[in-house]
Write an enzyme that holds these catalytic residues in place. Structure first.
Site, PDB file in Angstrom:
ATOM      1  N   GLY A   1      45.634 174.327  74.175  1.00 35.55           N
ATOM      2  CA  GLY A   1      47.036 174.471  73.875  1.00 35.55           C
ATOM      3  C   GLY A   1      47.266 174.784  72.410  1.00 35.55           C
ATOM      4  N   HIS A   2      48.414 174.333  71.897  1.00 32.69           N
ATOM      5  CA  HIS A   2      48.819 174.659  70.532  1.00 32.69           C
ATOM      6  C   HIS A   2      47.853 174.091  69.497  1.00 32.69           C
ATOM      7  CE1 HIS A   2      51.663 175.833  67.441  1.00 32.69           C
ATOM      8  NE2 HIS A   2      51.726 174.600  66.988  1.00 32.69           N
ATOM      9  N   PHE A   3      47.449 172.845  69.671  1.00 36.25           N
ATOM     10  CA  PHE A   3      46.492 172.207  68.772  1.00 36.25           C
ATOM     11  C   PHE A   3      45.076 172.375  69.326  1.00 36.25           C
ATOM     12  CE2 PHE A   3      50.291 170.049  67.186  1.00 36.25           C
ATOM     13  CZ  PHE A   3      50.038 170.033  65.823  1.00 36.25           C
TER      14      PHE A   3
END
Length: 286
Positions: free
Chosen positions: A262-264
């Protein structure tokens, strides 16, 4: 190699940064995103410090750096870049690669436009520079950029809740047991400081200036052809994978790697990203 935790005084503010590795080795400057700080790079710094010199600052208002009130200090991306630029000058860094994530992209591209001769390469991990990368997440913010009234700003405060921070860390993640809850808890504790929501709202209001500058950043990429590694969590619902693929349109030999994350992405694919970064950094000019 051990990490050193240092502070420099820039514009009268204490600016915190992490530093590791031999200063005579090639330098990688790591620029963090929202709502985190240089803590996001702790493991990556350790992984790469045997071969590279790494510097990861906290912007004003983030991490361990000073956080003056939003009505006394101008929280814009231009100003964040000013502070990072002055920090790198203070450290005598005149040649470095950039690793950018989220907010790190607008800060990093401002540095690149100011000092194209200093940039040896760019690693962008969910750090956007293209309209294609903007997902529906941004629709509420676009409203604010056009009309920053309190009525339009009010819904943005939901982005500073514990639930929103947890979502950023875990959305699109196949195995959430790989996500370090300590980082999430630290980020939230710093967001919850008195006055910090106003700091973050100021930057949300200013984010539209980044989108306006996408054409300038893309022209920099086309003109200077810096080596680029775009390593991206393909399930990011903030900056979609199309943003990673777009780099290959402007940089001939751009390397694009979409990961099951995901984003991280560093939280769940840290060793893989470290290996990709090491291979990429070894190819850069001195």
């Amino acid at each position: 190699m051990r990490i050193r935790y240092r502070t420099a005084v820039i514009e009268g503010l204490e600016v915190f940064y992490r530093e590791a590795g031999d200063p005579s080795a090639p330098t990688l400057v790591l620029l963090h995103g929202f709502p985190t700080s240089s803590i996001a790079y702790q493991e990556l710094i350790v992984a790469l410090s045997d071969e590279f010199h790494l510097v990861a600052p906290d912007y004003p208002g983030f991490g361990h750096s000073s956080a003056p009130a939003a009505d006394t200090w101008e929280y814009t991306f231009d100003h964040l870049a000013d502070v990072v630029d002055q920090l790198l000058d203070t450290l005598g860094l005149t040649r470095y690669a950039l690793y950018v994530h989220d907010y790190g992209a607008p800060v990093g591209f401002r540095l690149a436009l100011r000092h194209p001769d200093r940039i040896t390469g760019l690693i962008t991990q969910n750090g956007n520079a293209y309209e294609e990368g903007l997902t529906p997440f941004w629709e509420t913010l676009r409203t604010v950029w056009n009309d920053p009234s309190e009525q339009n700003l009010a819904p943005l405060r939901e982005n500073y809740t514990r639930q929103a921070t947890h979502w950023q860390y875990t959305h699109g993640v196949r195995d959430v047991t790989l996500v370090n809850p300590d980082k999430e808890a630290l980020d939230q504790a710093l967001l919850d400081r008195p006055g910090n929501q106003e700091i973050q709202l100021a930057l949300f209001r200013d984010y539209g200036t980044n989108v306006e500058r996408y054409p300038q950043w893309q022209e920099y990429l086309r003109s200077h052809q810096p080596p680029v590694l775009a390593v991206w969590g393909r399930h990011d619902e903030i900056f979609g994978p199309e943003g990673a693929l777009a780099f290959a349109r402007d940089v001939k030999n751009a390397r694009v790697q979409l990961l099951d994350a995901g984003h991280f992405a560093l939280e769940t694919r840290g060793p893989q990203i470290a290996a990709l970064a090491r291979t990429f950094l070894r190819t850069l000019p001195d």
